[in-house]
Motif scaffolding. Structure first.
Motif, mmCIF file in Angstrom:
data_model
loop_
_atom_site.group_PDB
_atom_site.id
_atom_site.type_symbol
_atom_site.label_atom_id
_atom_site.label_comp_id
_atom_site.label_asym_id
_atom_site.label_seq_id
_atom_site.Cartn_x
_atom_site.Cartn_y
_atom_site.Cartn_z
ATOM 1 N N HIS A 224 53.088 65.267 30.947
ATOM 2 C CA HIS A 224 52.776 66.378 30.023
ATOM 3 C C HIS A 224 51.508 67.068 30.528
ATOM 4 C CE1 HIS A 224 55.889 64.714 27.478
ATOM 5 N NE2 HIS A 224 55.298 63.547 27.528
ATOM 6 N N ASN A 225 51.625 67.687 31.704
ATOM 7 C CA ASN A 225 50.425 68.117 32.415
ATOM 8 C C ASN A 225 49.814 69.400 31.863
ATOM 9 O OD1 ASN A 225 52.768 69.403 33.427
ATOM 10 N ND2 ASN A 225 51.587 70.190 35.126
ATOM 11 N N THR A 226 50.521 70.110 30.992
ATOM 12 C CA THR A 226 49.969 71.371 30.490
ATOM 13 C C THR A 226 49.094 71.162 29.262
ATOM 14 O OG1 THR A 226 51.807 71.783 28.993
ATOM 15 C CG2 THR A 226 52.028 72.619 31.233
ATOM 16 N N VAL A 227 49.030 69.921 28.771
ATOM 17 C CA VAL A 227 48.473 69.706 27.434
ATOM 18 C C VAL A 227 47.011 70.123 27.300
ATOM 19 C CG1 VAL A 227 47.792 67.311 27.815
ATOM 20 C CG2 VAL A 227 48.472 68.055 25.537
ATOM 21 N N GLU A 228 46.265 70.054 28.404
ATOM 22 C CA GLU A 228 44.840 70.393 28.308
ATOM 23 C C GLU A 228 44.569 71.890 28.429
ATOM 24 O OE1 GLU A 228 42.323 66.853 30.210
ATOM 25 O OE2 GLU A 228 43.950 67.572 31.442
ATOM 26 N N VAL A 229 45.554 72.631 28.932
ATOM 27 C CA VAL A 229 45.303 74.048 29.202
ATOM 28 C C VAL A 229 46.254 74.985 28.471
ATOM 29 C CG1 VAL A 229 44.204 73.704 31.435
ATOM 30 C CG2 VAL A 229 46.683 73.861 31.307
ATOM 31 N N ALA A 230 47.196 74.445 27.696
ATOM 32 C CA ALA A 230 48.158 75.311 27.021
ATOM 33 C C ALA A 230 48.387 74.826 25.590
ATOM 34 C CB ALA A 230 49.487 75.325 27.778
ATOM 35 N N ALA A 231 49.028 75.665 24.809
ATOM 36 C CA ALA A 231 49.300 75.300 23.423
ATOM 37 C C ALA A 231 50.280 74.132 23.354
ATOM 38 C CB ALA A 231 49.858 76.501 22.666
ATOM 39 N N LYS A 232 51.278 74.150 24.224
ATOM 40 C CA LYS A 232 52.321 73.130 24.180
ATOM 41 C C LYS A 232 52.088 72.071 25.248
ATOM 42 C CE LYS A 232 54.738 75.644 21.300
ATOM 43 N NZ LYS A 232 55.048 75.314 19.938
ATOM 44 N N ALA A 233 52.370 70.830 24.885
ATOM 45 C CA ALA A 233 52.404 69.762 25.878
ATOM 46 C C ALA A 233 53.812 69.767 26.447
ATOM 47 C CB ALA A 233 52.090 68.418 25.233
ATOM 48 N N ALA A 234 53.964 70.389 27.613
ATOM 49 C CA ALA A 234 55.311 70.678 28.110
ATOM 50 C C ALA A 234 56.102 69.410 28.400
ATOM 51 C CB ALA A 234 55.215 71.520 29.378
ATOM 52 N N GLY B 188 53.891 68.537 49.512
ATOM 53 C CA GLY B 188 54.507 67.237 49.691
ATOM 54 C C GLY B 188 54.580 66.912 51.176
ATOM 55 N N LYS B 189 55.020 65.670 51.458
ATOM 56 C CA LYS B 189 55.143 65.287 52.855
ATOM 57 C C LYS B 189 56.040 64.075 52.920
ATOM 58 C CE LYS B 189 52.245 64.560 56.924
ATOM 59 N NZ LYS B 189 52.669 63.276 57.471
ATOM 60 N N GLY B 190 56.982 64.083 53.854
ATOM 61 C CA GLY B 190 57.895 62.961 53.975
ATOM 62 C C GLY B 190 58.668 62.766 52.678
ATOM 63 N N THR B 191 58.573 61.576 52.097
ATOM 64 C CA THR B 191 59.311 61.309 50.860
ATOM 65 C C THR B 191 58.528 61.744 49.619
ATOM 66 O OG1 THR B 191 58.400 59.088 50.889
ATOM 67 C CG2 THR B 191 60.616 59.361 51.775
ATOM 68 N N MET B 192 57.279 62.185 49.795
ATOM 69 C CA MET B 192 56.492 62.617 48.630
ATOM 70 C C MET B 192 56.832 64.062 48.288
ATOM 71 S SD MET B 192 52.355 62.945 48.286
ATOM 72 C CE MET B 192 51.680 64.255 47.267
ATOM 73 N N LEU B 193 57.227 64.285 47.035
ATOM 74 C CA LEU B 193 57.570 65.638 46.608
ATOM 75 C C LEU B 193 56.300 66.441 46.328
ATOM 76 C CD1 LEU B 193 60.541 64.926 44.147
ATOM 77 C CD2 LEU B 193 60.640 65.613 46.532
ATOM 78 N N PRO B 194 56.403 67.777 46.344
ATOM 79 C CA PRO B 194 55.206 68.599 46.070
ATOM 80 C C PRO B 194 54.669 68.360 44.664
ATOM 81 C CG PRO B 194 57.046 69.939 46.865
ATOM 82 C CD PRO B 194 57.586 68.571 46.618
ATOM 83 N N TYR B 195 53.346 68.411 44.530
ATOM 84 C CA TYR B 195 52.708 68.255 43.221
ATOM 85 C C TYR B 195 52.094 69.559 42.727
ATOM 86 C CZ TYR B 195 53.367 63.325 42.386
ATOM 87 O OH TYR B 195 53.934 62.110 42.084
ATOM 88 N N ALA B 196 52.450 70.665 43.364
ATOM 89 C CA ALA B 196 51.846 71.949 42.987
ATOM 90 C C ALA B 196 52.132 72.289 41.527
ATOM 91 C CB ALA B 196 52.359 73.055 43.888
ATOM 92 N N ALA B 197 53.324 71.928 41.032
ATOM 93 C CA ALA B 197 53.684 72.278 39.658
ATOM 94 C C ALA B 197 52.951 71.393 38.655
ATOM 95 C CB ALA B 197 55.192 72.154 39.457
ATOM 96 N N GLN B 198 52.581 70.189 39.070
ATOM 97 C CA GLN B 198 51.901 69.276 38.150
ATOM 98 C C GLN B 198 50.388 69.478 38.169
ATOM 99 O OE1 GLN B 198 54.547 66.103 39.333
ATOM 100 N NE2 GLN B 198 53.630 64.835 37.770
ATOM 101 N N ILE B 199 49.852 69.711 39.362
ATOM 102 C CA ILE B 199 48.413 69.956 39.497
ATOM 103 C C ILE B 199 48.264 71.442 39.756
ATOM 104 C CG2 ILE B 199 46.298 69.205 40.630
ATOM 105 C CD1 ILE B 199 48.027 66.796 41.677
ATOM 106 N N VAL B 200 48.262 72.213 38.670
ATOM 107 C CA VAL B 200 48.368 73.664 38.771
ATOM 108 C C VAL B 200 47.071 74.274 39.292
ATOM 109 C CG1 VAL B 200 48.774 75.770 37.478
ATOM 110 C CG2 VAL B 200 50.079 73.724 36.945
#
Lengths: 218, 239
Positions: free
Chosen positions: A69-79, B200-212
């Motif tokens: 739930h990575n948006t929880v600190e920066v958005a209204a919704k905890a995605a 990402g690299k090899g078997t590790m998927l990208p984390y760009a969407a999680q660590i915005v």
């Protein structure tokens, strides 16, 4: 001349006097008990398309809530996380588990998994996670011990009275800002009772939760 | 005086008790959605993030939409009303949230600083220093440690040896995550760690969407370097 009313009608006033208050009290009790979100909402645990266990992932393995739930600190919704978040690990672990078939299918097709929403406020209440986390309201304060739930259920009523209980008395419901996702935080522990948010040097702002209507109803 | 209830009274009492018991207690578990006693404006004609929205069904689910169109065309050909057709259950839903149209960039989102957004210099090679505006400080490392422990630690573990909890459960990983303390990773420029987070690299998927946040990615890269330094033996030169 015969009596207009039969003799038993003499008992009507007495019956009203005795039964009236009883029925009234019963109605009040019924509304108070059965129309409360404590009754209608708490315990709602829909069946999800994939039987994801928070007990395993957040409890036993100790993943931080924000991993998914990575948006929880920066958005209204905890995605709700995208399927890729599942595949970060499950492209390597339990890759042929039948329980994860829907996850793999979703990842391959790009179509989202139709997760069922558990917590839903009325559309006229504008809740925002961001300021609550910034103020040090922990996840478990509202969502309960998610780390012990195999199936997620509503733990608190999320009613307006329940919101105001905390907005009127925030100090006893806040914790240090680095303990927000700590599921083991016990609000009755000595540490929690000794904690005073107004004297926490880590905090940049004073805690002043709104109690006026437009704080939540815009 | 002994009294006994008449059958009708007994029945009424039983009905009342059954009604009360059937409605359960507060906090009872239920898979049925919460009852809204007064709807008021609980459900308004608006869309929340991540909700489904049938309006975009044809765009988000082209195959199913084509199938339904075909069924309806057949019905019309046979002289039936296509709106009264028993349709198969949808396995795909339209989404309320839309992607930006292809080839467009939202205002303020033009990522033209390669050092900041890609970890690469003007020559296209990975850089070995933090971008301008991100200063190596205690706050940066604290932030990096916190974010690392959220997003990286499950696989790479707290110390960076690649033996996180996820690799030790459910049969383990087929390919072990990187151990940052190996010589080949110690020699990598800082931009490498940024690049792996994003792509990402090899078997590790990208984390760009999680660590915005790009700042967070650089903070994590700095923390990875800190972990490496923590296991570096420095010869103390005496005078």
């Amino acid at each position: 001349m015969p009596a207009i009313f039969p003799r038993w009608t003499n008992k009507i006033p007495l019956a009203i006097a005795v039964l009236g208050p009883l029925v009234g009290a019963g109605v009040i009790f019924g509304v108070w008990y059965y129309w409360s979100p404590e009754f209608t909402d708490v315990g709602y645990r829909p069946e999800q398309p994939v039987s994801f266990s928070h007990k395993l992932h957040a409890g036993d393995m100790g993943l931080d809530c924000r991993y998914c739930h990575n948006t929880v600190e920066v958005a209204a919704k905890a995605a709700i996380p995208p399927t890729q978040t599942c595949m970060n690990c499950h492209s390597l672990v339990k890759t042929d588990s039948p329980k994860l078939k829907k996850v793999r299918d979703s990842y391959e097709s790009g179509k989202p998994i139709p997760w069922v929403r558990v917590h839903q406020l009325p559309d006229y209440a504008f809740f925002d996670h961001r300021p609550h986390l910034a103020a040090g309201v922990g996840c478990s304060t509202c969502h309960g011990r998610i780390d012990q739930m195999t199936v997620v259920q509503m733990d608190q009523p999320l009613s307006m009275g329940w919101c105001l209980d905390c907005h009127r008395d925030p100090d006893n419901n806040l914790r240090p800002l680095d303990r927000i996702t700590d599921m083991n935080w016990d609000p009755h522990s000595e540490e929690a009772l000794a904690y005073n948010p107004n004297e926490d040097p880590e905090r940049k702002r004073k805690v002043v939760p709104p109690e006026h209507c437009s704080g939540c109803h815009r | 005086m002994r009294t006994s209830l008449k059958p009708t009274q007994l029945f009424a009492a039983a009905c009342l008790a059954a009604g009360v018991l059937a409605s359960g207690c507060q906090g009872n578990r239920s898979e049925a959605p919460p009852v809204h006693i007064w709807h008021n404006m609980d459900f308004q004609n608006k869309l929340d993030p991540q909700e489904e929205y049938d309006f975009f069904f044809a765009i988000d689910c082209p195959e199913e939409a084509a199938k339904i169109a075909e069924l309806k065309a057949k019905a019309v050909a046979h002289g039936h009303n296509p709106d009264h057709l028993p349709l198969p259950e949808k396995t795909c839903r339209g989404r309320a949230m839309r992607n930006a149209p292809a080839g467009t960039v939202a205002r303020g989102h033009l990522k033209n600083d390669d050092h900041l957004y890609k970890g690469r210099g003007p020559d296209g090679r990975l850089v070995d220093e933090l971008p301008k505006g991100i200063v190596l400080s205690e706050e940066l490392l604290n932030r990096g440690e916190e974010r690392y422990n959220i997003y990286c630690q499950p696989c790479h573990d707290y110390a960076g040896t690649g033996q996180g909890i996820a690799t030790r459960r459910g049969g383990g990983f087929a390919v072990q995550p990187a151990n940052f303390h190996e010589d080949k990773f110690r020699a990598m420029p800082l931009g490498h760690f940024y690049d792996v987070i994003v792509n990402g690299k090899g078997t590790m998927l990208p984390y760009a969407a999680q660590i915005v946040s790009v700042e967070d990615r650089w903070a994590i890269a700095a923390w990875v370097r800190t972990l490496q330094q923590s296991r570096t033996t420095v010869a103390m030169g005496g005078k």
